[in-house]
Design a protein around this motif. Structure first.
Motif, PDB file in Angstrom:
ATOM      1  N   GLN A  15     -24.229  12.273  39.754  1.00  0.00           N
ATOM      2  CA  GLN A  15     -25.473  12.073  40.490  1.00  0.00           C
ATOM      3  C   GLN A  15     -25.542  10.725  41.195  1.00  0.00           C
ATOM      4  O   GLN A  15     -26.472  10.470  41.960  1.00  0.00           O
ATOM      5  CB  GLN A  15     -26.658  12.191  39.530  1.00  0.00           C
ATOM      6  N   LEU A  16     -24.594   9.847  40.925  1.00  0.00           N
ATOM      7  CA  LEU A  16     -24.598   8.512  41.507  1.00  0.00           C
ATOM      8  C   LEU A  16     -23.820   8.505  42.818  1.00  0.00           C
ATOM      9  O   LEU A  16     -22.714   9.040  42.906  1.00  0.00           O
ATOM     10  CB  LEU A  16     -23.983   7.499  40.540  1.00  0.00           C
ATOM     11  N   ASP A  17     -24.400   7.861  43.827  1.00  0.00           N
ATOM     12  CA  ASP A  17     -23.740   7.772  45.128  1.00  0.00           C
ATOM     13  C   ASP A  17     -22.572   6.795  45.073  1.00  0.00           C
ATOM     14  O   ASP A  17     -22.593   5.814  44.330  1.00  0.00           O
ATOM     15  CB  ASP A  17     -24.742   7.301  46.189  1.00  0.00           C
ATOM     16  N   ASP A  18     -21.556   7.086  45.874  1.00  0.00           N
ATOM     17  CA  ASP A  18     -20.411   6.174  46.035  1.00  0.00           C
ATOM     18  C   ASP A  18     -19.801   5.766  44.704  1.00  0.00           C
ATOM     19  O   ASP A  18     -19.426   4.606  44.496  1.00  0.00           O
ATOM     20  CB  ASP A  18     -20.839   4.916  46.810  1.00  0.00           C
ATOM     21  N   THR A  19     -19.717   6.745  43.810  1.00  0.00           N
ATOM     22  CA  THR A  19     -19.143   6.477  42.485  1.00  0.00           C
ATOM     23  C   THR A  19     -17.985   7.431  42.246  1.00  0.00           C
ATOM     24  O   THR A  19     -18.185   8.577  41.810  1.00  0.00           O
ATOM     25  CB  THR A  19     -20.219   6.657  41.389  1.00  0.00           C
ATOM     26  N   PRO A  20     -16.743   7.003  42.531  1.00  0.00           N
ATOM     27  CA  PRO A  20     -15.585   7.862  42.270  1.00  0.00           C
ATOM     28  C   PRO A  20     -15.424   8.085  40.762  1.00  0.00           C
ATOM     29  O   PRO A  20     -15.501   7.137  39.974  1.00  0.00           O
ATOM     30  CB  PRO A  20     -14.414   7.064  42.845  1.00  0.00           C
TER      31      PRO A  20
END
Length: 475
Positions: free
Chosen positions: A235-240
């Protein structure tokens, strides 16, 4: 005793018996000491209270159910109707308490606020917080001495040096503070203790969000704690996100999907599989963590499988969701009969072996399977299961009902063990759907997680693959 700086330091020995008990001099009039004020420990206290047996509960944390509070944001798979002990319910209802919605899947915080804290309040100062047990023995006896041993009271030493005596001990201290290592083969990875490794179930969408958002994250582990964290990270953006497991495929973690007898568990696996299929989560199979190196580019985690083949990934954060193991060191001066594989009692091990059982196939068991050669000492709850991840709260409640009956001398009740659960433990056909309409998917994260449906992907294991199937409903 000398007051000089070179003299011995006085040790306070606290007799928790009543004045009448102290006058009688009978060690069996001393209280039962319960270690741990979590769900199973407080259930034990409830049964002791109902039977009129004096007791003291020792909780190492600064609040009731301190370990549960560490994962307070996590929503459990089992509804309230399976999370409330029968004796505890009777005591609470007699005090005017109203049980929560029976079909609701509570978070850890809800479990404490709605049940455990009110229960502990009934027991008053018999629940002691900040009382960490560091050692248990018999008064005047080390492990070697035999004659008269079973008539000597237990001696419990606390971290502050205080010592208490007890007639029996119910150890419900759990395993949360003794997680398994990150490395494969049961050994720490080289360099594991030189970098920061977060253990299972960080509050990714809450208090710990800043630690993970925008970072490269590696989650190691194939259980439901790992799956819960992965779904939150997604659910976190820009989190590979990279997910590493030792198995050749993730079938065990995915579970039975729509056919799973635990709807919440099935939904968890289905949505995790969709993220892997879409590429949102990168899955590394056959990953045996061997070395961890801090570099200028991040933390390099290197796998070396049994054949010697290596693979690596460089990340910013590591979550180790590799399970837990019991710490029996506080009882090292007691005579324990531990299974060499699981670390449970030898009698219990074949009933809970995760190679053969999920939590739904574990039979009811009680004092007979939990007894050690040390009379009067019982490890209960998740600690009793050793390394087996098949534990359910309802199972622990039946354990302590049986153990307390035995301590009270009611051996007929102690031996009459029963556990009334659905086939795989805790489920109802429409439970997950109803919960999702109210607060979101019950995947271990409270409040609205993945409330929008994801496309379902059909993933089949390769023909002849030796991957794991099924999986425990408990982690």
């Amino acid at each position: 005793m000398s007051d000089s700086c070179c003299g011995p330091t006085p040790i306070a020995i606290e007799h928790t018996a009543t004045p009448q008990q102290a006058t009688s001099g009978r060690w069996d009039d001393l209280p039962v000491v319960v270690i741990g004020a979590g769900p199973v420990g407080l259930a034990a206290a409830a049964h002791l209270a109902e039977r009129g047996v004096d007791f003291t509960v020792l909780e190492a944390g600064d609040c009731v159910a301190a370990s549960v509070a560490q994962w307070g944001h996590v929503r459990v798979f089992s509804p309230w109707k399976y999370n409330i002990d029968a004796a505890a319910r009777r005591l609470l209802e007699a005090d005017g308490w109203t049980a929560p919605d029976a079909d609701w899947l509570p978070t850890g915080a809800e479990l404490i606020d709605g049940y455990l804290a009110p229960l502990a309040k009934l027991f008053g100062d018999r629940v002691r917080l900040g009382a960490k047990v560091t050692a248990i023995s018999r008064l005047g006896y080390d492990r070697v001495r035999t004659a008269g041993r079973d008539q000597a009271p237990f001696l419990i030493r606390l971290a502050d040096g205080t010592e208490l005596q007890a007639r029996a001990i119910i150890d419900a201290s759990g395993t949360y503070t003794s997680p398994n290592v990150l490395g494969a083969s049961g050994l720490p990875a080289h360099g594991e203790h030189e970098v920061f490794v977060d253990h299972a179930l960080p509050d990714v969408l809450g208090a710990d969000r800043d630690h993970y958002e925008g970072k490269r994250v590696l989650v190691v582990g194939a259980g439901h704690s790992a799956a819960t964290t992965l779904l939150a990270l997604a659910q976190l953006d820009d989190t590979p996100i990279t997910w590493a497991i030792r198995a050749g495929n993730a079938t065990r973690t995915y579970g039975g999907g729509d056919a799973d007898a635990l709807p919440a568990r099935g939904a968890l696996g289905t949505r995790l599989r969709a993220h892997v299929t879409s590429g949102r989560i990168q899955l590394l199979t056959g990953f045996f963590t061997h070395r961890v190196n801090a570099t200028g580019q991040g933390v390099e985690v290197i796998s070396r499988d049994p054949s010697g083949r290596e693979q690596s990934v460089t990340v910013d954060r590591i979550v180790s969701a590799t399970g837990y193991r019991p710490d029996h060191s506080i009882a090292s001066e007691l005579r324990l009969d531990l299974d060499p594989v699981l670390g449970s009692t030898r009698a219990l091990a074949p009933l809970i072996d995760p190679n053969q059982h999920s939590c739904g196939t574990v039979p009811a068991h009680g004092v007979g399977e939990l007894a050690h050669p040390e009379p009067g000492y019982y490890a209960v709850g998740v600690k009793s299961y050793g390394r087996a991840p098949t534990f359910l709260m309802a199972t622990g409640y039946e354990q302590v009902r049986s153990v307390v009956a035995a301590i009270a001398g009611d051996w007929e009740a102690a031996r009459d063990v029963q556990l009334d659960l659905p086939e795989t433990g805790v489920c109802s056909s429409n439970l997950a759907e109803a919960q999702e309409q109210r607060v979101g998917l019950a995947t271990g994260i409270s409040g609205g997680l993945l409330s929008a449906p994801l496309p379902l992907a059909t993933v089949s294991a390769p023909a002849g693959a030796g991957g794991e199937s099924g999986g425990s409903c408990c982690g």
